[in-house]
Design a protein around this motif. Structure first.
Motif, PDB file in Angstrom:
ATOM      1  N   MET A   1       0.839  -1.182   0.000  1.00 31.93           N
ATOM      2  CA  MET A   1       0.000   0.000   0.000  1.00 31.93           C
ATOM      3  C   MET A   1       0.878   1.236   0.000  1.00 31.93           C
ATOM      4  O   MET A   1       2.056   1.145  -0.269  1.00 31.93           O
ATOM      5  CB  MET A   1      -0.889  -0.010   1.230  1.00 31.93           C
ATOM      6  CG  MET A   1      -1.655  -1.291   1.390  1.00 31.93           C
ATOM      7  SD  MET A   1      -2.631  -1.686  -0.033  1.00 31.93           S
ATOM      8  CE  MET A   1      -3.184  -3.297   0.405  1.00 31.93           C
ATOM      9  N   TYR A   2       0.360   2.347   0.335  1.00 32.56           N
ATOM     10  CA  TYR A   2       1.232   3.490   0.132  1.00 32.56           C
ATOM     11  C   TYR A   2       0.907   4.638   1.062  1.00 32.56           C
ATOM     12  O   TYR A   2      -0.102   4.660   1.736  1.00 32.56           O
ATOM     13  CB  TYR A   2       1.134   3.933  -1.323  1.00 32.56           C
ATOM     14  CG  TYR A   2       0.161   5.032  -1.545  1.00 32.56           C
ATOM     15  CD1 TYR A   2      -1.190   4.810  -1.373  1.00 32.56           C
ATOM     16  CD2 TYR A   2       0.610   6.302  -1.857  1.00 32.56           C
ATOM     17  CE1 TYR A   2      -2.082   5.836  -1.551  1.00 32.56           C
ATOM     18  CE2 TYR A   2      -0.285   7.328  -2.032  1.00 32.56           C
ATOM     19  CZ  TYR A   2      -1.620   7.092  -1.881  1.00 32.56           C
ATOM     20  OH  TYR A   2      -2.490   8.107  -2.047  1.00 32.56           O
ATOM     21  N   SER A  60       0.943   2.387   6.879  1.00 31.02           N
ATOM     22  CA  SER A  60      -0.136   2.025   5.951  1.00 31.02           C
ATOM     23  C   SER A  60      -0.035   0.561   5.550  1.00 31.02           C
ATOM     24  O   SER A  60      -1.047  -0.133   5.421  1.00 31.02           O
ATOM     25  CB  SER A  60      -0.082   2.895   4.691  1.00 31.02           C
ATOM     26  OG  SER A  60      -0.197   4.255   5.042  1.00 31.02           O
ATOM     27  N   GLU A  61       1.197   0.093   5.352  1.00 32.01           N
ATOM     28  CA  GLU A  61       1.383  -1.321   4.978  1.00 32.01           C
ATOM     29  C   GLU A  61       0.907  -2.231   6.109  1.00 32.01           C
ATOM     30  O   GLU A  61       0.218  -3.226   5.874  1.00 32.01           O
ATOM     31  CB  GLU A  61       2.864  -1.610   4.698  1.00 32.01           C
ATOM     32  CG  GLU A  61       3.488  -0.766   3.591  1.00 32.01           C
ATOM     33  CD  GLU A  61       3.129  -1.233   2.199  1.00 32.01           C
ATOM     34  OE1 GLU A  61       2.459  -2.270   2.058  1.00 32.01           O
ATOM     35  OE2 GLU A  61       3.517  -0.535   1.233  1.00 32.01           O
ATOM     36  N   ILE A  62       1.281  -1.871   7.332  1.00 34.71           N
ATOM     37  CA  ILE A  62       0.990  -2.740   8.478  1.00 34.71           C
ATOM     38  C   ILE A  62      -0.508  -2.698   8.829  1.00 34.71           C
ATOM     39  O   ILE A  62      -1.137  -3.735   9.029  1.00 34.71           O
ATOM     40  CB  ILE A  62       1.845  -2.300   9.703  1.00 34.71           C
ATOM     41  CG1 ILE A  62       3.339  -2.429   9.381  1.00 34.71           C
ATOM     42  CG2 ILE A  62       1.466  -3.059  10.960  1.00 34.71           C
ATOM     43  CD1 ILE A  62       3.851  -3.841   9.232  1.00 34.71           C
ATOM     44  N   ASP A  90       3.050 -10.306   2.362  1.00 32.18           N
ATOM     45  CA  ASP A  90       3.852  -9.330   1.587  1.00 32.18           C
ATOM     46  C   ASP A  90       3.706  -7.936   2.190  1.00 32.18           C
ATOM     47  O   ASP A  90       4.674  -7.192   2.291  1.00 32.18           O
ATOM     48  CB  ASP A  90       3.347  -9.212   0.142  1.00 32.18           C
ATOM     49  CG  ASP A  90       3.798 -10.360  -0.759  1.00 32.18           C
ATOM     50  OD1 ASP A  90       4.616 -11.187  -0.317  1.00 32.18           O
ATOM     51  OD2 ASP A  90       3.318 -10.402  -1.905  1.00 32.18           O
ATOM     52  N   GLU A  91       2.486  -7.576   2.561  1.00 31.68           N
ATOM     53  CA  GLU A  91       2.257  -6.222   3.087  1.00 31.68           C
ATOM     54  C   GLU A  91       3.047  -6.037   4.385  1.00 31.68           C
ATOM     55  O   GLU A  91       3.612  -4.972   4.636  1.00 31.68           O
ATOM     56  CB  GLU A  91       0.769  -5.947   3.337  1.00 31.68           C
ATOM     57  CG  GLU A  91      -0.160  -6.149   2.136  1.00 31.68           C
ATOM     58  CD  GLU A  91       0.135  -5.274   0.933  1.00 31.68           C
ATOM     59  OE1 GLU A  91       1.116  -4.507   0.939  1.00 31.68           O
ATOM     60  OE2 GLU A  91      -0.621  -5.378  -0.052  1.00 31.68           O
ATOM     61  N   GLY A  92       3.087  -7.089   5.214  1.00 32.50           N
ATOM     62  CA  GLY A  92       3.899  -7.026   6.429  1.00 32.50           C
ATOM     63  C   GLY A  92       5.365  -6.797   6.074  1.00 32.50           C
ATOM     64  O   GLY A  92       6.051  -5.973   6.696  1.00 32.50           O
ATOM     65  N   GLY A  93       5.839  -7.490   5.034  1.00 31.44           N
ATOM     66  CA  GLY A  93       7.222  -7.317   4.580  1.00 31.44           C
ATOM     67  C   GLY A  93       7.473  -5.892   4.094  1.00 31.44           C
ATOM     68  O   GLY A  93       8.505  -5.294   4.403  1.00 31.44           O
ATOM     69  N   HIS A  94       6.493  -5.331   3.372  1.00 27.65           N
ATOM     70  CA  HIS A  94       6.656  -3.939   2.891  1.00 27.65           C
ATOM     71  C   HIS A  94       6.818  -2.995   4.080  1.00 27.65           C
ATOM     72  O   HIS A  94       7.644  -2.091   4.065  1.00 27.65           O
ATOM     73  CB  HIS A  94       5.434  -3.493   2.079  1.00 27.65           C
ATOM     74  CG  HIS A  94       5.212  -4.294   0.832  1.00 27.65           C
ATOM     75  ND1 HIS A  94       4.115  -4.152   0.022  1.00 27.65           N
ATOM     76  CD2 HIS A  94       5.972  -5.273   0.266  1.00 27.65           C
ATOM     77  CE1 HIS A  94       4.207  -5.000  -0.986  1.00 27.65           C
ATOM     78  NE2 HIS A  94       5.314  -5.690  -0.858  1.00 27.65           N
ATOM     79  N   GLY A  95       6.007  -3.226   5.102  1.00 32.60           N
ATOM     80  CA  GLY A  95       6.107  -2.394   6.304  1.00 32.60           C
ATOM     81  C   GLY A  95       7.512  -2.492   6.903  1.00 32.60           C
ATOM     82  O   GLY A  95       8.110  -1.483   7.269  1.00 32.60           O
ATOM     83  N   GLU A 173       5.897  -6.649  -6.067  1.00 32.60           N
ATOM     84  CA  GLU A 173       4.901  -7.420  -5.335  1.00 32.60           C
ATOM     85  C   GLU A 173       3.510  -6.794  -5.472  1.00 32.60           C
ATOM     86  O   GLU A 173       2.512  -7.502  -5.571  1.00 32.60           O
ATOM     87  CB  GLU A 173       5.327  -7.541  -3.869  1.00 32.60           C
ATOM     88  CG  GLU A 173       6.583  -8.382  -3.772  1.00 32.60           C
ATOM     89  CD  GLU A 173       7.144  -8.561  -2.369  1.00 32.60           C
ATOM     90  OE1 GLU A 173       8.053  -9.380  -2.216  1.00 32.60           O
ATOM     91  OE2 GLU A 173       6.686  -7.886  -1.431  1.00 32.60           O
ATOM     92  N   GLU A 174       3.451  -5.464  -5.502  1.00 32.45           N
ATOM     93  CA  GLU A 174       2.139  -4.805  -5.644  1.00 32.45           C
ATOM     94  C   GLU A 174       1.481  -5.196  -6.970  1.00 32.45           C
ATOM     95  O   GLU A 174       0.256  -5.273  -7.057  1.00 32.45           O
ATOM     96  CB  GLU A 174       2.251  -3.280  -5.576  1.00 32.45           C
ATOM     97  CG  GLU A 174       2.769  -2.690  -4.267  1.00 32.45           C
ATOM     98  CD  GLU A 174       1.928  -2.984  -3.037  1.00 32.45           C
ATOM     99  OE1 GLU A 174       0.923  -3.716  -3.139  1.00 32.45           O
ATOM    100  OE2 GLU A 174       2.307  -2.510  -1.960  1.00 32.45           O
ATOM    101  N   SER A 175       2.296  -5.434  -7.986  1.00 32.75           N
ATOM    102  CA  SER A 175       1.653  -5.727  -9.261  1.00 32.75           C
ATOM    103  C   SER A 175       1.013  -7.125  -9.216  1.00 32.75           C
ATOM    104  O   SER A 175      -0.047  -7.341  -9.790  1.00 32.75           O
ATOM    105  CB  SER A 175       2.624  -5.477 -10.414  1.00 32.75           C
ATOM    106  OG  SER A 175       3.189  -6.647 -10.841  1.00 32.75           O
TER     107      SER A 175
HETATM  108 FE   LIG Z   1       2.211  -3.093   0.048  1.00 30.05          FE
END
Ligand SMILES: [Fe+2]
Ligand SMILES: [Fe+2]
Length: 349
Positions: A1-2, A60-62, A90-95, A173-175
């Motif tokens: 997310m962003y 936002s990711e978390i 993945d979102e947790g990883g982005h965070g 990963e977002e794609s």
């Molecule tokens: Fe994300």
């Protein structure tokens, strides 16, 4: 997310005449597209703006894991469940990448988490809306991750090295996230009339909040000019929003769904879609903490943090024990290795 940029407190572009020699040299390097790395000198306002932006993005990711996490146990098939678990992970990883990038600017992880839990830090307003049906999971992937990609691809060229590099991996990963969401929507849109109605209902509820994800209109956006000069923000909120609408409307058409905007119209002269006014009162209300799920989201994050305290304490105790052992370790006497190995084999026998 962003990260949805709200006010960063930096209001106008600093004029060259007002810059110190260090600031001038810094701006010249940015203008020449030379990346800024953590240990290099940077203006304090640049550091503060980036800490704010990257930590908002990390939060936002978390927090973004929560609305979708709600549906892992209710995914309609094993395959969908496995995909959704991977996506949420993945979102947790982005965070984590982003918290690590922010830490290189001198802010601690504990401080960032504390700011989030105390309600001082912002995160994207979109995650304060509830996920009522399985179609919401499709819509989040399609629209919310789609908006994230739109915002984040330019950030791969951002001036701060660790942020730009994190973005490259995150965008890949977002794609996948966007495609999995669209795939859910496609299945529903081609399904029974009830499934198609569920897809339409989700689009009706998520469309406008998705457009709000790009932040306030440029005319009201107080931070953009300086952030653009520093190459922290490459494209404006309105430019990104327009790109998102132009990309997404044909995708809705392909699904046979209707975008809930009676003013939506292809303007051949402009080469863009015109769209209706956004309810900014709703946006500001959600940002202030009064969205449908703000309190629930924060409560869940705080509880997860408190429930995980023993894991952090155990990890710290383990790391300290290893550090003490490493410090105390002396070179073994000749032959000791063989002896130790023999003792271990004896113990196993
Ligand atoms: Fe994300
Ligand atoms: Fe995502």
């Amino acid at each position: 997310m962003y990260a949805q940029m709200v006010d960063t407190g930096v209001k106008a572009v600093q004029a060259a005449a007002d810059m110190t020699a260090d600031e001038k040299a810094f701006q010249a390097r940015i203008d020449a597209d030379i990346r800024v790395e953590p240990k290099e000198w940077m203006p304090e306002a640049y550091r503060r703006t980036l800490i704010r932006q990257i930590s908002q993005h990390a939060h936002s990711e978390i927090v973004g894991m929560l609305p979708e996490g709600n549906w892992i146990t209710r995914a309609p098939t094993l395959k969908r469940k496995a995909i959704l678990m991977a996506k949420v992970q993945d979102e947790g990883g982005h965070g984590l990448y982003l918290y690590a990038a922010a830490e290189t600017l001198g802010v601690s992880r504990d401080r960032m988490v504390d700011d989030l839990h105390a309600g001082r830090a912002k995160y994207s307003s979109i995650f304060n809306y509830p996920t009522l049906t399985w179609a919401d999971i499709g819509t989040i992937g399609w629209l919310v991750d789609g908006a994230a990609i739109m915002n984040q691809i330019p950030l791969c060229r951002c001036s701060f090295g660790p942020y730009a590099r994190a973005m490259v991996r995150i965008c890949k990963e977002e794609s996948f996230h966007q495609r999995q969401g669209y795939d859910i929507m496609l299945a529903l849109a081609r399904g029974t009339p009830e499934q198609k109605a569920m897809a339409q209902d989700a689009l009706d509820r998520w469309w406008w909040p998705s457009l709000m994800m790009f932040g306030p209109p440029d005319a009201q956006s107080v931070h953009s000019a300086q952030s653009a000069a520093w190459k922290i923000k490459i494209l404006s909120n309105d430019e990104l929003r327009q790109r998102f609408v132009d990309q997404t409307v044909p995708q809705a058409d392909y699904l046979g769904l209707t975008v809930p905007d009676p003013e939506l119209n292809w303007d051949a002269e402009r080469g863009h879609y015109d769209f209706g006014p956004i309810d900014w009162a709703e946006f500001h209300n959600v940002i202030k903490g009064n969205g449908p799920c703000n309190r629930e989201r924060l409560r869940t994050r705080v509880k997860a943090w408190e429930d995980g305290a023993w894991v952090r304490e155990a990890a710290m105790a383990h790391a300290e024990k290893r550090a003490v052992r490493a410090a105390a370790r002396v070179a073994p006497p000749a032959g000791a290795d063989g002896g130790e190995r023999t003792a271990r084999v004896d113990a196993m026998a």
